[in-house]
Structure formats: C-alpha cells, structure tokens
Design a protein around this motif. Structure first.
Motif, PDB file in Angstrom:
ATOM      1  N   GLU A 321      -1.410   6.752  -6.424  1.00 29.64           N
ATOM      2  CA  GLU A 321      -1.717   6.081  -5.153  1.00 29.64           C
ATOM      3  C   GLU A 321      -2.856   6.772  -4.408  1.00 29.64           C
ATOM      4  O   GLU A 321      -2.740   7.161  -3.248  1.00 29.64           O
ATOM      5  CB  GLU A 321      -0.460   5.993  -4.277  1.00 29.64           C
ATOM      6  CG  GLU A 321       0.634   5.156  -4.900  1.00 29.64           C
ATOM      7  CD  GLU A 321       1.842   4.971  -3.998  1.00 29.64           C
ATOM      8  OE1 GLU A 321       1.934   5.685  -2.982  1.00 29.64           O
ATOM      9  OE2 GLU A 321       2.687   4.113  -4.307  1.00 29.64           O
ATOM     10  N   ILE A 322      -3.979   6.910  -5.108  1.00 22.91           N
ATOM     11  CA  ILE A 322      -5.190   7.490  -4.536  1.00 22.91           C
ATOM     12  C   ILE A 322      -6.279   6.429  -4.517  1.00 22.91           C
ATOM     13  O   ILE A 322      -6.672   5.944  -5.581  1.00 22.91           O
ATOM     14  CB  ILE A 322      -5.676   8.699  -5.356  1.00 22.91           C
ATOM     15  CG1 ILE A 322      -4.592   9.777  -5.434  1.00 22.91           C
ATOM     16  CG2 ILE A 322      -6.953   9.278  -4.749  1.00 22.91           C
ATOM     17  CD1 ILE A 322      -4.935  10.922  -6.365  1.00 22.91           C
ATOM     18  N   PRO A 323      -6.774   6.062  -3.342  1.00 28.84           N
ATOM     19  CA  PRO A 323      -6.244   6.391  -2.016  1.00 28.84           C
ATOM     20  C   PRO A 323      -5.061   5.480  -1.676  1.00 28.84           C
ATOM     21  O   PRO A 323      -4.771   4.525  -2.390  1.00 28.84           O
ATOM     22  CB  PRO A 323      -7.433   6.124  -1.096  1.00 28.84           C
ATOM     23  CG  PRO A 323      -8.160   5.006  -1.777  1.00 28.84           C
ATOM     24  CD  PRO A 323      -7.994   5.249  -3.256  1.00 28.84           C
ATOM     25  N   LYS A 324      -4.438   5.775  -0.546  1.00 24.60           N
ATOM     26  CA  LYS A 324      -3.276   4.981  -0.143  1.00 24.60           C
ATOM     27  C   LYS A 324      -3.682   3.566   0.263  1.00 24.60           C
ATOM     28  O   LYS A 324      -2.922   2.615   0.082  1.00 24.60           O
ATOM     29  CB  LYS A 324      -2.549   5.686   1.001  1.00 24.60           C
ATOM     30  CG  LYS A 324      -1.929   7.027   0.621  1.00 24.60           C
ATOM     31  CD  LYS A 324      -1.226   7.669   1.789  1.00 24.60           C
ATOM     32  CE  LYS A 324      -0.527   8.967   1.379  1.00 24.60           C
ATOM     33  NZ  LYS A 324      -1.464  10.012   0.920  1.00 24.60           N
ATOM     34  N   LYS A 325      -4.873   3.421   0.841  1.00 26.74           N
ATOM     35  CA  LYS A 325      -5.362   2.108   1.261  1.00 26.74           C
ATOM     36  C   LYS A 325      -6.657   1.791   0.523  1.00 26.74           C
ATOM     37  O   LYS A 325      -7.495   2.665   0.318  1.00 26.74           O
ATOM     38  CB  LYS A 325      -5.601   2.080   2.773  1.00 26.74           C
ATOM     39  CG  LYS A 325      -4.337   2.299   3.587  1.00 26.74           C
ATOM     40  CD  LYS A 325      -4.637   2.341   5.076  1.00 26.74           C
ATOM     41  CE  LYS A 325      -3.349   2.599   5.874  1.00 26.74           C
ATOM     42  NZ  LYS A 325      -3.613   2.697   7.328  1.00 26.74           N
TER      43      LYS A 325
END
Length: 551
Positions: A321-325
């Motif tokens: 999950e990189i990045p989260k957004k």
C-alpha cells in the motif's frame, strides 16, 4: 485458478529451464552507435548462429503502452514477460482516466484539490519533467494544471526532476522554456500563481530505487519539501549555471536547486498543502512516497514533517500500500507464470542484483510483493555496488552467474529466471567504453550458463526486456545519420531504443525437438509460454503463443 496441465506431446527437458533477461540488449543497426554489435560477444554470437533464434517486440503496444512510438522499459517489460500476456500500462491507463474524466471524479483528486481550496493552501506536483513516457509525461501534468485552474485552485508549485535519460541527455532547457511559457499563459489568463519551485537531476536527487541510496531521497526532501538548497531566480538560470561550472554534465546528474522570490523559497511544502507525485512508474517513486506516508520513518532525518495530503499518480506497490492514496489504479495482473508454477508445485528461483531485483520479483509477479508460495519459490538478491555504473560496468555479473550456475547444477529448481542489468544501467551513462565492458561481462555469464545447462540437460532462453545499448548514438531525425561532437565522436543517447530484442532458445540435448512456432509479430510476453512448453506444460489459452513448438 487451476494448476498447469501437462503438455500433450512433450514431458519437458530433463534439467532446469533458465530464462536470462539481458536487460537493455536489443537488435540495432550494425554501426558505431550499436554497442552490442561493437562488443566482443562470442557466446551470444554462437547462440544467434546455432540456437533457435528470432526477435521479439519490446516496446509500444506489444507491452501495453499507448502507441508504437513509446519506448519499452524494464517495468512494463517484466510485467509482460511474467504475465505471459499484455495489459494496458501506466501512461495508457492515465490517458484514459484523463480523457474519460475518471481521474477528476476520483475521490483522491477531489480530496486533494478540495483541501487546498478550503485552506487556501498550495497544491504541489513532484515528478520527472519530460515526455519520455517511461516514468511520467508532461502532458499529464499539463492536464492536471488546467483542471486545477478550472476548479479554482489558486496556487500550484512544480518540483521538476530533470531527465536526460529517457530523453536527450542535455534537453532540459527545451522542456523548461516550453513549460514556463505554458505557466505564463495560465497565470496571465486566469489570475492564478503557478510556478516551478525546485528541481534537480533525477540521478542526483529524489528518484532512488530499491533502497540503493536513500541519500538521494534525503537531498530531494530538503530541496522540494523544506526549500533548502542553492537558490536561483529561475530553473533556466540554475541549469545554465551548473553547466557552466561543470561542462559536459548530463541533465540527470544536475544538482538540486530552489527557486526564490524576494529572497525566500517560492514553494516549500507547508502544513495544510496537498502533494501529488505525478510519476506513474513505481520503482523510483516508492521511496519518496514512503517519506511522505510513513510514521515512524528511519531512513533519513525529515525534520518536522509537514501535515499534508499526499498521493501518487498510481499505487506503486499494492501489497505494501505505497502510497496509501493514488489517482489511478495500476493494472490488475493475475495468473502470472510464477503464480501458475507455485500453484502446480514447481520449484523456481528468481535472482538479480539490487538494481533489477524488483524486476524479476515484484514486476515479474504482476506488481505483487512477496511470494505466492514460499515452499516453491526462492529469491536471491546480490547487493549492487554503490558507485557510478561507468566505474564498474561489469556490475555483479560474475556473482550472479556464480549463483545461477550453482542453482542449475544443484537440481533443486525447475525454472530459474535472472536479470543481468548491465546493458541498461551502464547504457544510461552514455559512456561507450564502459557499456561495451558491461555487455562483454553479460556475454561471459551467458557462456557459463550455457555450459551448466548443457551439463544438466536443461534449456536456456536468452532475451531482453527492451533495447538500450543497441542504439546509443544520437541521430539526425530525418536522415538517421549519427550526430557527432566537435571531436568527431558520436553524441551519446542514453534513452531506451525502439528496437526489437533477440530471443535465443538453446536445448543442447535436443530433447524438445524445438523449432520456431511460426507465429508472426510476437512480443516479449511470449517468453512465459516458451518457458512453460520447455518445462513440459501447456500454456494457458490466453497466453501469448510460445516462440517454439516442441515434441
């Protein structure tokens, strides 16, 4: 998913099938700019003459990119090789998201732009400042700036990582001047304040990969985020000054710089701002994303980390999950050859040195971290040297070959894949003599692997993910003639080529009765099916056909 089915006519070679990715070694015109041709490569030459030999497409639509004018790269190349079929890739997905309006309607875009409008703060864009279409494209940045303006975002700052690697090596001012004109039009017509705030060469600051040199990211953080660095009134002034101080410096190596107005940096990142990393390729975007997202963080001293909304153009590592957004989701690649082999209970090994380790693992496995089944997968990473590639162009070819030969002769593995980075990583330096030495180191390794495969009754598939070292001289766009400097030497070109890549299938025992399959216009996605048939398995129906027929 189901396990693989046995091939109806062939039980597979007795020993392991070894897939060698000779990174950046394509098939170019046989002239002074083709360093593969100029290098002494007796083993590759022998394969071209005596093994089953053909060529594969490794760029454009053959690897999921928008047009056949788009260079291939190691990420999409290893995606295609590992997936065994073609998926729409980075730029194509973003182009569609922009054209369809999906990007603007997405929750993350609305959150980041809404944040700066509500707080009357700044929207920042950090990324590779070119149209090389490997890590990023300036058309995407222009589209986002126009949209931000239309939505009422008043202040934008751009942090420009200068290229000279996927585009001509000293072309930075062309991009800067053109973009400054674009910004001037936006500012004049709409009363906004959009400006370049910082920059530097992509191989000097920010764009490290595989944690090879976190100091690069630390330097970029100080420049982009904290606004601490050598100050100039414009990006043009910075580039001209650095070139004057070090004649011959390439854009990718330029030091970091900060743009000032009235004695103060024009665009440090502050609490309440929003930040978009507009690179879409993952390897050189992960570390900066971690610096913004992770807490705790121990890779370097960030100082007071600003409280911002951060997003990547894409998610660079879905498992971690990189990045989260992120603005645009990456392709969902399933049923890779690695996953099929694990499901079927076939022991496999992936290995490279640090610079390409993620390619034979994460990218080869369909943008997936970790193993499908640790019982059937081993990974070997040999740490890369931390020095300029031209200083040691052999890189870790000998060590990689040692490990591969050992694995072949051990009898533990049915499928082995490795990447020799030399033709690509040294190719990007533009230092011809070093590139030739790097290619010769790869050839020596291939020769030793050929011997090991012969000893164990295995099979070798040697190919590449894209071209580079095969087309390293700048050329006149109309005539194709090599452009030369004042001393008559070819002017180096450091970008990937649009050339096809070789594929050599070597079955010294003759067990497979392999011959070319006759399928026209194959791309490198065919390497998965080729590997499977030599192991004695029937490729999935939707895989790109094998280069060879067997049995």
């Amino acid at each position: 998913m189901e396990s693989l089915k046995k091939h109806p006519r062939f039980a597979g070679v007795e020993g392991p099938v070894v897939l060698v990715v000779m990174d950046g070694i394509g098939i170019g015109r046989q002239d002074e700019g083709n360093l593969v041709h100029r290098a002494k490569t007796p083993n590759i030459d022998w394969l071209a003459e005596h093994a089953i030999a053909s060529q594969l497409k490794a760029h454009g639509t053959a690897v999921g990119l928008p047009t056949d004018g788009d260079m291939g790269n190691s990420e999409v190349g290893h995606n295609a090789i590992g997936a065994g079929r073609i998926f729409n890739q980075g730029a194509a997905r973003i182009n569609t998201a922009i054209e369809d309006g999906v990007l603007w309607d997405g929750e993350v875009w609305r959150e980041l732009t809404g944040n700066v409008k509500e707080r009357k703060s700044t929207l920042h864009f950090i990324g590779l400042f070119s149209d090389g279409n490997v890590h990023s494209h300036l058309d995407h940045l222009r589209a986002m700036l126009r949209r931000a303006k239309d939505e009422g975002v008043g202040t934008v700052r751009i942090h420009a990582l200068l290229d000279g690697r996927d585009v001509p090596p000293t072309s930075a001012l062309e991009y800067i001047d053109d973009f400054e004109g674009f910004l001037a039009d936006l500012n004049a017509e709409h009363g906004v304040d959009y400006a370049i705030a910082s920059g530097g060469g992509r191989m000097n600051i920010t764009m490290d990969r595989y944690e090879a040199d976190w100091d690069m990211v630390a330097r970029g953080w100080k420049i982009h985020v904290r606004g601490e660095g050598r100050a100039f009134s414009s990006a043009r002034e910075a580039v001209e000054t650095f070139r004057g101080e070090k004649p011959g410096i390439l854009d990718q190596d330029l030091p970091g710089f900060v743009i000032e107005r009235d004695g103060a940096p024009v665009g440090p990142v502050r609490d309440g701002d929003s930040v978009i990393l507009f690179n879409y390729r993952g390897d050189r975007a992960i570390e900066l994303s971690r610096a913004f997202d992770e807490d705790p963080f121990d890779k370097f001293d960030r100082g007071p980390r600003p409280d911002v909304k951060f997003a990547g153009m894409m998610q660079y590592d879905g498992d971690l999950e990189i990045p989260k957004k992120f603005l645009v989701p990456p392709p969902h690649i399933d049923r890779t050859i690695g996953e099929y082999l694990s499901k079927t209970g076939v022991k496999q090994l992936a290995l490279s040195e640090t610079q390409k380790f993620g390619h034979v693992t994460y990218f080869f496995n369909g943008n997936r971290s970790g193993k499908f089944n640790p019982d059937y997968e081993d990974y070997v990473e040999i740490p890369s040297d931390r020095c300029p590639f031209e200083d040691k162009p052999e890189m870790k070819a000998k060590e990689l070959t040692d490990k591969t030969v050992e694995a072949i002769e051990s009898g533990r593995y049915r499928f082995i894949r490795l990447n020799y980075p030399n033709g690509d990583m040294v190719g990007h330096t533009g230092v011809f003599e070093a590139v030739i030495r790097g290619i010769e180191a790869v050839d020596e390794g291939v020769g030793r692997i050929m011997e090991a495969v012969k000893k164990t009754n295995g099979a070798l598939i040697a190919s590449a993910d894209h071209g580079n070292s095969d087309d390293m001289a700048a050329r006149d766009k109309k005539t194709g003639e090599i452009l030369r400097d004042e001393h008559g030497r070819p002017r180096p070109k450091t970008a990937h080529s649009l050339n096809p890549v070789p594929v050599y299938v070597y079955d010294p025992s003759g067990q497979s009765n392999a011959r070319l399959s006759g399928h026209p216009d194959l791309g490198i996605s065919s390497l998965a099916a080729t590997s499977l048939v030599l192991m004695g398995y029937e490729p999935p129906e939707d895989y790109t056909p094998s280069v060879v027929e067997v049995g």
